[in-house]
Scaffold this active site. Structure first.
Site, mmCIF file in Angstrom:
data_model
loop_
_atom_site.group_PDB
_atom_site.id
_atom_site.type_symbol
_atom_site.label_atom_id
_atom_site.label_comp_id
_atom_site.label_asym_id
_atom_site.label_seq_id
_atom_site.Cartn_x
_atom_site.Cartn_y
_atom_site.Cartn_z
ATOM 1 N N ASP A 103 0.867 -1.182 0.000
ATOM 2 C CA ASP A 103 0.000 0.000 0.000
ATOM 3 C C ASP A 103 0.900 1.227 0.000
ATOM 4 O O ASP A 103 1.229 1.795 1.046
ATOM 5 C CB ASP A 103 -0.920 -0.011 1.212
ATOM 6 C CG ASP A 103 -2.056 0.993 1.080
ATOM 7 O OD1 ASP A 103 -2.070 1.750 0.089
ATOM 8 O OD2 ASP A 103 -2.923 1.015 1.971
ATOM 9 N N VAL A 104 1.311 1.623 -1.208
ATOM 10 C CA VAL A 104 2.296 2.695 -1.351
ATOM 11 C C VAL A 104 1.717 3.934 -2.030
ATOM 12 O O VAL A 104 2.322 4.992 -2.005
ATOM 13 C CB VAL A 104 3.533 2.197 -2.133
ATOM 14 C CG1 VAL A 104 4.211 1.074 -1.380
ATOM 15 C CG2 VAL A 104 3.167 1.724 -3.544
ATOM 16 N N LYS A 105 0.569 3.796 -2.671
ATOM 17 C CA LYS A 105 -0.164 4.917 -3.285
ATOM 18 C C LYS A 105 0.750 5.812 -4.115
ATOM 19 O O LYS A 105 0.715 7.040 -4.004
ATOM 20 C CB LYS A 105 -0.917 5.720 -2.238
ATOM 21 C CG LYS A 105 -2.017 4.926 -1.538
ATOM 22 C CD LYS A 105 -2.806 5.789 -0.572
ATOM 23 C CE LYS A 105 -3.960 5.023 0.037
ATOM 24 N NZ LYS A 105 -3.535 3.963 0.954
ATOM 25 N N ARG A 106 1.536 5.217 -4.977
ATOM 26 C CA ARG A 106 2.450 5.980 -5.807
ATOM 27 C C ARG A 106 1.713 6.555 -7.014
ATOM 28 O O ARG A 106 0.761 5.959 -7.518
ATOM 29 C CB ARG A 106 3.619 5.109 -6.266
ATOM 30 C CG ARG A 106 4.514 4.604 -5.140
ATOM 31 C CD ARG A 106 5.105 5.759 -4.353
ATOM 32 N NE ARG A 106 6.171 5.319 -3.467
ATOM 33 C CZ ARG A 106 6.135 5.391 -2.151
ATOM 34 N NH1 ARG A 106 5.067 5.847 -1.547
ATOM 35 N NH2 ARG A 106 7.165 4.999 -1.424
#
Length: 318
Positions: A103-106
């Site tokens: 869950d890095v939301k890049r």
């Protein structure tokens, strides 16, 4: 990797992902005291504490669920030692056979997006060697910059057989400030107003058609749609029939199995439900207080079993 996720869901009968989002306030005192005694009240001590905490939870739940979702910000707050704990957690979960959703939301463009995709899902060339960075199986991606930010991830997904979950309708209360804004579009010669999340969902479906595995009905491109918005989930399920939906917001944010049935397709697949603190900090809830801090991992296991039953019962009744 999408087919591995599906196989895991079928094996465990649990369309569940456990969010490994460690805050120090969730970590039992005996774990923190041991880490601080060894490494001091330092970033290194914090990193060791959250790693040991994660390991206990993973050992307790790895036979019950197909996937985990570590949220990288919870590790980044502890600097380099925190990122080392993130990497150890990813590697350990994969050793246990779990699918790992980073869950890095890049979300960026050009070479920056390429670097994010390589670092989390692919590999990078170092001299004559190809080296893996964090090595997750999926990553969450912010689509706000459009196709320029997503296509580098699609390329890595095709190369590596991995996947992404694109933010479409998020679970937080203020998501509607932008995601629900109405946009004038043209359909069959008539002007209509549609919310932005529907248009993003259509784009996810289009990206998914470019990124299908050789076998299977579901794309490498999935979507994030919050459990707190079940009616929007019903609409988006129709718009994205071949996308797996990652559904945050179960438990602590109010979502329950009865609210989630519309996220699934008729085949019983198509969605995986995330619970984070409702599982990893279950021992702090009144219903699981009997386990105490020493039994935090057993409390997490009990919470998974209850969640699995809740979702299964809801799907049977639909």
């Amino acid at each position: 990797m999408i087919n591995k996720l599906i196989a895991g869901i079928r094996k465990t009968n649990a369309p569940i992902v456990v969010g490994l989002d460690p805050m120090l306030k969730y970590v039992p005192e005996h774990i923190k005291q041991k880490a601080y005694a060894d490494l001091g009240e330092t970033l290194e001590g914090a990193g060791e504490a959250i790693w040991q905490y994660n390991k206990g939870i993973v050992d307790a739940i790895c036979d019950l669920v197909p996937a985990v979702k570590p949220q990288i910000a919870m590790y980044e707050q502890f600097g380099i030692p925190g990122l080392a704990a993130f990497k150890r957690t990813v590697d350990y979960c994969r050793e246990k056979g779990l699918v790992v959703i980073g869950d890095v939301k890049r979300g960026d463009i050009g070479s920056t997006s390429e670097a994010y995709a390589a670092g989390h899902l692919g590999s990078v060339q170092v001299g004559n060697s190809m080296c893996c960075g964090f090595g997750e199986d999926f990553a969450t991606v912010n689509p706000y910059l459009g196709s320029d930010g997503v296509k580098p991830f699609l390329q890595v997904c095709r190369q590596e057989g991995k996947g992404i979950f694109v933010l479409v309708k998020t679970s937080n209360p203020s998501s509607g400030e932008l995601q629900d804004r109405l946009v004038k579009t043209c359909a069959q010669g008539a002007e209509v107003f549609r919310p932005i999340y529907e248009l993003v969902g259509e784009q996810v479906a289009a990206w998914g058609e470019e990124c299908m595995p050789e076998e299977g009905e579901y794309s490498y491109v999935g979507a994030v749609v919050g459990a707190t918005y079940p009616e929007q989930g019903r609409i988006l399920r129709r718009i994205m029939p071949r996308a797996f939906i990652l559904v945050p917001g179960y438990g602590a944010q109010g979502g329950r199995g009865a609210d989630l049935v519309h996220f699934f397709n008729e085949d019983g697949l198509g969605a995986v439900i995330n619970s984070s603190r409702g599982i990893i900090a279950a021992y702090q809830q009144e219903k699981y207080a009997r386990f105490g801090g020493e039994g935090y991992a057993d409390a997490a296991r009990a919470a998974v079993l209850e969640m699995r039953e809740d979702i299964a019962s809801a799907l049977e009744r639909r």
